[in-house]
Design an enzyme around this catalytic site. Structure first.
Site, PDB file in Angstrom:
ATOM      1  N   ALA A   1      -2.269 -19.567 -99.655  1.00 32.58           N
ATOM      2  CA  ALA A   1      -2.075 -20.474 -98.530  1.00 32.58           C
ATOM      3  C   ALA A   1      -2.628 -19.823 -97.263  1.00 32.58           C
ATOM      4  CB  ALA A   1      -0.604 -20.805 -98.378  1.00 32.58           C
TER       5      ALA A   1
ATOM      6  N   GLN B   1      -6.570 -23.263 -99.654  1.00 35.98           N
ATOM      7  CA  GLN B   1      -5.317 -24.006 -99.483  1.00 35.98           C
ATOM      8  C   GLN B   1      -4.915 -23.977 -98.006  1.00 35.98           C
ATOM      9  OE1 GLN B   1      -1.365 -22.781-100.802  1.00 35.98           O
ATOM     10  NE2 GLN B   1      -1.149 -24.723-101.911  1.00 35.98           N
TER      11      GLN B   1
ATOM     12  N   ASN C   1       6.370 -27.317-101.429  1.00 37.83           N
ATOM     13  CA  ASN C   1       7.268 -26.163-101.246  1.00 37.83           C
ATOM     14  C   ASN C   1       8.028 -26.093 -99.917  1.00 37.83           C
ATOM     15  OD1 ASN C   1       6.418 -25.460-103.762  1.00 37.83           O
ATOM     16  ND2 ASN C   1       5.046 -23.814-103.115  1.00 37.83           N
TER      17      ASN C   1
ATOM     18  N   TYR D   1       7.185 -26.860 -96.842  1.00 36.21           N
ATOM     19  CA  TYR D   1       6.473 -26.562 -95.599  1.00 36.21           C
ATOM     20  C   TYR D   1       6.192 -27.865 -94.831  1.00 36.21           C
ATOM     21  CZ  TYR D   1       6.357 -21.982 -97.749  1.00 36.21           C
ATOM     22  OH  TYR D   1       6.740 -20.794 -98.332  1.00 36.21           O
TER      23      TYR D   1
ATOM     24  N   GLY E   1      -0.423 -18.923-112.247  1.00 34.22           N
ATOM     25  CA  GLY E   1      -0.166 -18.073-111.094  1.00 34.22           C
ATOM     26  C   GLY E   1       0.115 -16.636-111.487  1.00 34.22           C
ATOM     27  N   ARG E   2       1.385 -16.316-111.739  1.00 29.72           N
ATOM     28  CA  ARG E   2       1.785 -14.925-111.974  1.00 29.72           C
ATOM     29  C   ARG E   2       1.012 -14.225-113.088  1.00 29.72           C
ATOM     30  NH1 ARG E   2       7.902 -16.886-111.435  1.00 29.72           N
ATOM     31  NH2 ARG E   2       6.797 -18.682-112.344  1.00 29.72           N
TER      32      ARG E   2
HETATM   33  C1  FNR Z   1       3.405 -18.553-105.076  1.00 28.63           C
HETATM   34  N1  FNR Z   1       3.214 -19.941-105.041  1.00 28.63           N
HETATM   35  C2  FNR Z   1       2.497 -20.490-104.001  1.00 28.63           C
HETATM   36  N2  FNR Z   1       2.293 -21.839-103.933  1.00 28.63           N
HETATM   37  C3  FNR Z   1       1.502 -22.382-102.985  1.00 28.63           C
HETATM   38  O1  FNR Z   1       1.316 -23.594-102.977  1.00 28.63           O
HETATM   39  N3  FNR Z   1       0.912 -21.585-102.050  1.00 28.63           N
HETATM   40  C4  FNR Z   1       1.094 -20.236-102.013  1.00 28.63           C
HETATM   41  O2  FNR Z   1       0.509 -19.552-101.175  1.00 28.63           O
HETATM   42  C5  FNR Z   1       1.954 -19.671-102.993  1.00 28.63           C
HETATM   43  N4  FNR Z   1       2.235 -18.345-102.994  1.00 28.63           N
HETATM   44  C6  FNR Z   1       2.922 -17.775-104.027  1.00 28.63           C
HETATM   45  C7  FNR Z   1       3.069 -16.380-104.052  1.00 28.63           C
HETATM   46  C8  FNR Z   1       3.704 -15.788-105.127  1.00 28.63           C
HETATM   47  C9  FNR Z   1       3.840 -14.299-105.143  1.00 28.63           C
HETATM   48  C10 FNR Z   1       4.178 -16.578-106.191  1.00 28.63           C
HETATM   49  C11 FNR Z   1       4.811 -15.933-107.389  1.00 28.63           C
HETATM   50  C12 FNR Z   1       4.035 -17.932-106.145  1.00 28.63           C
HETATM   51  C13 FNR Z   1       3.572 -20.768-106.201  1.00 28.63           C
HETATM   52  C14 FNR Z   1       2.468 -20.699-107.273  1.00 28.63           C
HETATM   53  O3  FNR Z   1       1.287 -21.361-106.834  1.00 28.63           O
HETATM   54  C15 FNR Z   1       2.891 -21.347-108.611  1.00 28.63           C
HETATM   55  O4  FNR Z   1       3.270 -22.688-108.387  1.00 28.63           O
HETATM   56  C16 FNR Z   1       4.042 -20.609-109.265  1.00 28.63           C
HETATM   57  O5  FNR Z   1       3.820 -19.223-109.263  1.00 28.63           O
HETATM   58  C17 FNR Z   1       4.276 -21.082-110.705  1.00 28.63           C
HETATM   59  O6  FNR Z   1       3.186 -20.776-111.537  1.00 28.63           O
HETATM   60  P1  FNR Z   1       3.235 -19.524-112.575  1.00 28.63           P
HETATM   61  O7  FNR Z   1       3.249 -18.295-111.749  1.00 28.63           O
HETATM   62  O8  FNR Z   1       4.483 -19.678-113.374  1.00 28.63           O
HETATM   63  O9  FNR Z   1       1.984 -19.676-113.400  1.00 28.63           O
HETATM   64  C1  8K6 Z   2       6.207 -11.966 -97.608  1.00 31.34           C
HETATM   65  C2  8K6 Z   2       6.646 -12.642 -98.825  1.00 31.34           C
HETATM   66  C3  8K6 Z   2       5.622 -13.513 -99.496  1.00 31.34           C
HETATM   67  C4  8K6 Z   2       5.914 -14.936 -99.269  1.00 31.34           C
HETATM   68  C5  8K6 Z   2       5.421 -15.825-100.328  1.00 31.34           C
HETATM   69  C6  8K6 Z   2       5.535 -17.246 -99.924  1.00 31.34           C
HETATM   70  C7  8K6 Z   2       5.126 -18.184-100.965  1.00 31.34           C
HETATM   71  C8  8K6 Z   2       6.250 -18.745-101.727  1.00 31.34           C
HETATM   72  C9  8K6 Z   2       6.741 -17.850-102.797  1.00 31.34           C
HETATM   73  C10 8K6 Z   2       8.204 -17.616-102.675  1.00 31.34           C
HETATM   74  C11 8K6 Z   2       8.919 -17.628-103.969  1.00 31.34           C
HETATM   75  C12 8K6 Z   2      10.140 -18.473-103.905  1.00 31.34           C
HETATM   76  C13 8K6 Z   2      10.657 -18.809-105.240  1.00 31.34           C
HETATM   77  C14 8K6 Z   2      11.624 -19.945-105.210  1.00 31.34           C
HETATM   78  C15 8K6 Z   2      11.992 -20.297-106.593  1.00 31.34           C
HETATM   79  C16 8K6 Z   2      13.125 -21.260-106.655  1.00 31.34           C
HETATM   80  C17 8K6 Z   2      13.381 -21.625-108.090  1.00 31.34           C
HETATM   81  C18 8K6 Z   2      14.430 -22.674-108.232  1.00 31.34           C
END
Ligand code: FNR
Ligand code: 8K6
Length: 347
Positions: free
Chosen positions: A58, A100, A176, A178, A316-317
């Site tokens: 993002a 994004q 998410n 925002y 993602g991960r």
């Molecule tokens: C995210 N996700 C996320 N989503 C998004 O729309 N913009 C972003 O910048 C981020 N950043 C982000 C950082 C980290 C460290 C994680 C783990 C996740 C959510 C991501 O795009 C995705 O929806 C989830 O991680 C689920 O997919 P996986 O990881 O299970 O394949």
């Molecule tokens: C400095 C920290 C990095 C910030 C990442 C922001 C992008 C969103 C990822 C946050 C993960 C939140 C997971 C919430 C999961 C809820 C499941 C019910």
């Protein structure tokens, strides 16, 4: 006949992907202090160019869009030049990349910029900035109509900057919890004007941003990510479904590059969505190209795509843990499991 996820997929007349596996947007907080992408980011993204499409982490559209440290931007010429190095490297490695576009709305923190924290309504989120726990969230200022016009214009400007930076298109971050998502959910939007109260009004900001971006980069280079079921920075309201029931057919008319669900685990079901998962709900309401995401293995994604639950998968991960995810899948090699400690470094 089973669909081969590793075979090419034509998104539209402008963009063909070499396979159906997308890199999900992943915030890494590793841009420099001017929010410019670094050489480590160039190398990190280039290593993942085997995916059909990389969606960037993002990227903020203007200073007051920031809610986390060192998230990259797309509003200064230095940032555009920094991203140019990333997209050149991805293209040189045979990949494609969308930016994004992000504004965090009420999840912003004035620690990062001068000015107000903006949101549809003056309703704050609980908690504090991750990794900077001393920064507790504040009550935002409800945006005026002039603020809204400025925001829409700045999304369009950032989209134009993305094309200048060499991106193949943009994904508007409407997910998410925002800014855009804050307009779409009753828990964050209590406005009494033409941006609140009814599904049509609550969808207005999302559609204005989408239309403004389409006007500068074309529908074939515009995508959108949505989170119909509240799960992050947001609470559920039984009225939310009606907003998305209105929004989805409106988006379908725009013939976007794709629509993308924003969720961590696509097995999560939502009471407010009549017990559906994110992809089930989006598939039922939207007939265009849909990207599934959320804790999918390659095998589970293959099954879902073959069952016509969505068309493309974002990973993602597992792509943080395995830059060479695609070749490992091709060669039947075992994947390295993801762990949160991997976020400390760009590998
Ligand atoms: C995210 N996700 C996320 N989503 C998004 O729309 N913009 C972003 O910048 C981020 N950043 C982000 C950082 C980290 C460290 C994680 C783990 C996740 C959510 C991501 O795009 C995705 O929806 C989830 O991680 C689920 O997919 P996986 O990881 O299970 O394949
Ligand atoms: C400095 C920290 C990095 C910030 C990442 C922001 C992008 C969103 C990822 C946050 C993960 C939140 C997971 C919430 C999961 C809820 C499941 C019910």
């Amino acid at each position: 006949m089973t669909t081969d996820l590793l075979a090419p997929f034509k998104l539209n007349n402008t963009i063909e992907l070499k396979n159906r596996v997308l890199m999900a947007p992943l915030t890494r907080c590793m841009a420099d202090d001017n929010l410019v992408p670094t050489q480590d980011m160039v190398d990190y993204y280039a290593r993942r160019a085997q995916t059909g499409l990389i969606i960037s982490e993002a990227t903020i559209i203007r200073p007051d869009a920031q809610g986390y440290p060192n998230t990259p931007g797309l509003f200064t010429s230095e940032q555009i030049q920094g991203w140019r190095k990333v997209t050149d490297a991805v293209h040189a490695s045979g990949g494609k990349m969308f930016a994004q576009l992000w504004h965090v709305g009420r999840v912003a923190h004035p620690h990062f910029f001068d000015g107000d924290v903006l949101a549809p309504s003056a309703i704050g989120v609980e908690g504090s900035v991750p990794r900077m726990r001393e920064l507790t969230y504040i009550t935002p200022k409800a945006v005026t109509i002039d603020d809204i016009k400025g925001l829409v214009a700045d999304y369009a400007k950032a989209a134009e900057n993305a094309i200048e930076a060499g991106f193949d298109g943009v994904e508007i971050h409407g997910a998410n919890g925002y800014l855009i998502d804050q307009f779409l959910h009753y828990a964050a939007n209590t406005r009494s004007d033409e941006y609140g109260q009814t599904p049509e009004n609550m969808s207005r900001f999302a559609l204005e941003v989408t239309d403004a971006v389409i006007a500068v980069v074309s529908n074939e280079r515009t995508a959108l990510r949505l989170t119909p079921g509240a799960y992050f920075n947001m609470s559920e309201d039984s009225r939310d479904k009606a907003v998305f029931d209105y929004l989805l057919p409106e988006l379908e008319k725009r013939d976007l590059a794709y629509l993308h669900g924003g969720i961590f685990d696509d097995s999560t079901t939502f009471d407010a969505l009549e017990g559906k998962t994110t992809s089930e709900f989006l598939r039922a309401g939207y007939k265009g190209t849909l990207v599934g995401v959320g804790s999918y293995s390659f095998e589970a994604a293959k099954e879902a795509i073959n069952d016509d639950k969505f068309d493309l998968i974002a990973i993602g991960r597992p792509l943080i843990a395995n830059p060479d995810y695609i070749s490992k899948i091709e060669n039947g090699e075992e994947l390295v499991p993801y762990s949160d400690e991997m976020l400390a470094e760009l590998k």
